[in-house]
Design a protein around this motif. Structure first.
Motif, PDB file in Angstrom:
ATOM      1  N   THR A 181       0.850  -1.196   0.000  1.00  0.00           N
ATOM      2  CA  THR A 181       0.000   0.000   0.000  1.00  0.00           C
ATOM      3  C   THR A 181       0.877   1.233   0.000  1.00  0.00           C
ATOM      4  OG1 THR A 181      -0.096   0.035   2.409  1.00  0.00           O
ATOM      5  CG2 THR A 181      -1.878  -1.109   1.284  1.00  0.00           C
ATOM      6  N   GLN A 185      -2.631   6.066   1.869  1.00  0.00           N
ATOM      7  CA  GLN A 185      -3.644   5.796   0.865  1.00  0.00           C
ATOM      8  C   GLN A 185      -4.676   4.814   1.423  1.00  0.00           C
ATOM      9  OE1 GLN A 185      -2.312   4.070  -2.927  1.00  0.00           O
ATOM     10  NE2 GLN A 185      -3.100   5.942  -3.807  1.00  0.00           N
ATOM     11  N   GLU A 186      -5.900   5.276   1.585  1.00  0.00           N
ATOM     12  CA  GLU A 186      -6.969   4.445   2.109  1.00  0.00           C
ATOM     13  C   GLU A 186      -7.549   3.580   0.990  1.00  0.00           C
ATOM     14  OE1 GLU A 186      -7.947   4.301   5.356  1.00  0.00           O
ATOM     15  OE2 GLU A 186      -6.233   5.606   5.722  1.00  0.00           O
ATOM     16  N   ARG A 187      -8.064   2.415   1.357  1.00  0.00           N
ATOM     17  CA  ARG A 187      -8.643   1.492   0.375  1.00  0.00           C
ATOM     18  C   ARG A 187      -9.975   0.968   0.872  1.00  0.00           C
ATOM     19  NH1 ARG A 187      -4.083  -1.485  -2.994  1.00  0.00           N
ATOM     20  NH2 ARG A 187      -2.647   0.222  -3.086  1.00  0.00           N
ATOM     21  N   TYR A 188     -10.783   0.466  -0.053  1.00  0.00           N
ATOM     22  CA  TYR A 188     -12.042  -0.169   0.314  1.00  0.00           C
ATOM     23  C   TYR A 188     -12.157  -1.495  -0.417  1.00  0.00           C
ATOM     24  CZ  TYR A 188     -14.038   1.680  -4.073  1.00  0.00           C
ATOM     25  OH  TYR A 188     -14.294   1.975  -5.388  1.00  0.00           O
ATOM     26  N   ASN A 216      -8.266   1.854  -4.275  1.00  0.00           N
ATOM     27  CA  ASN A 216      -7.976   3.144  -3.675  1.00  0.00           C
ATOM     28  C   ASN A 216      -9.286   3.901  -3.467  1.00  0.00           C
ATOM     29  OD1 ASN A 216      -5.339   2.389  -4.034  1.00  0.00           O
ATOM     30  ND2 ASN A 216      -4.964   3.755  -5.756  1.00  0.00           N
ATOM     31  N   THR A 217      -9.451   4.478  -2.287  1.00  0.00           N
ATOM     32  CA  THR A 217     -10.709   5.121  -1.906  1.00  0.00           C
ATOM     33  C   THR A 217     -11.108   6.274  -2.823  1.00  0.00           C
ATOM     34  OG1 THR A 217     -10.055   4.647   0.364  1.00  0.00           O
ATOM     35  CG2 THR A 217     -11.981   5.986   0.082  1.00  0.00           C
TER      36      THR A 217
END
Length: 152
Positions: A32, A36-39, A86-87
């Motif tokens: 990651t 960096q936010e993810r869903y 990636n969000t």
């Protein structure tokens, strides 16, 4: 003399543990990007041949996520591919997913072709518009007889 041997073993064991921890942190960092936010999303495939955990998720040829697992649903006998996006990227819920590679020499990736729906796939959505992966032989045939276009 005995205490000296134990000190050496303790030091060596500590060094091995420190090296293992450093490698684990490095491996996590390469999965990651920092901050960096993810869903999570998933997709159902008739076959997930050639796709493995850790494979890229690509949109327009750009990596935008990673495959987190590839499992078999025992009820439907379909492959369930879970992946993280990636969000900041939202994809339409009618997007088409396929498994393939952009070149004959690269690893397989989960490829997303955005749909046209105004509704975006929410976290946890199971996407069902999927295409079977084409074999290497099929890709070569498409390239030779299809005018060089590997995306057929």
């Amino acid at each position: 003399m005995i205490g000296r041997g134990r000190t050496g073993a303790t030091f060596f064991s500590s060094a091995v543990l420190a090296g293992t921890l450093a490698f684990a942190l490095y491996a996590r960092a390469t999965q990651t990007a920092p901050g960096q936010e993810r869903y999570d999303l998933s997709a159902r495939f008739v076959s997930a041949n050639g796709l493995a955990r850790g494979a890229d998720v690509a949109l327009a040829g750009v990596p935008v996520g990673r495959v987190s697992s590839v499992t078999l649903d025992p009820t439907s006998q379909m492959a369930i591919v879970k992946f993280r996006m990636n969000t900041e990227l939202k994809i339409p819920d009618d997007s088409t997913l396929t498994i393939g590679s952009s070149t004959l020499s690269s690893d397989n990736a989960l490829i997303i072709e955005p749909g046209h729906s105004r509704a975006m796939a929410a976290p946890g959505t199971v996407l069902t518009h999927t295409l079977e992966p084409s074999s290497l032989e099929q890709q070569v045939s498409n390239y030779i007889f299809g005018g060089g276009n590997l995306d057929q």
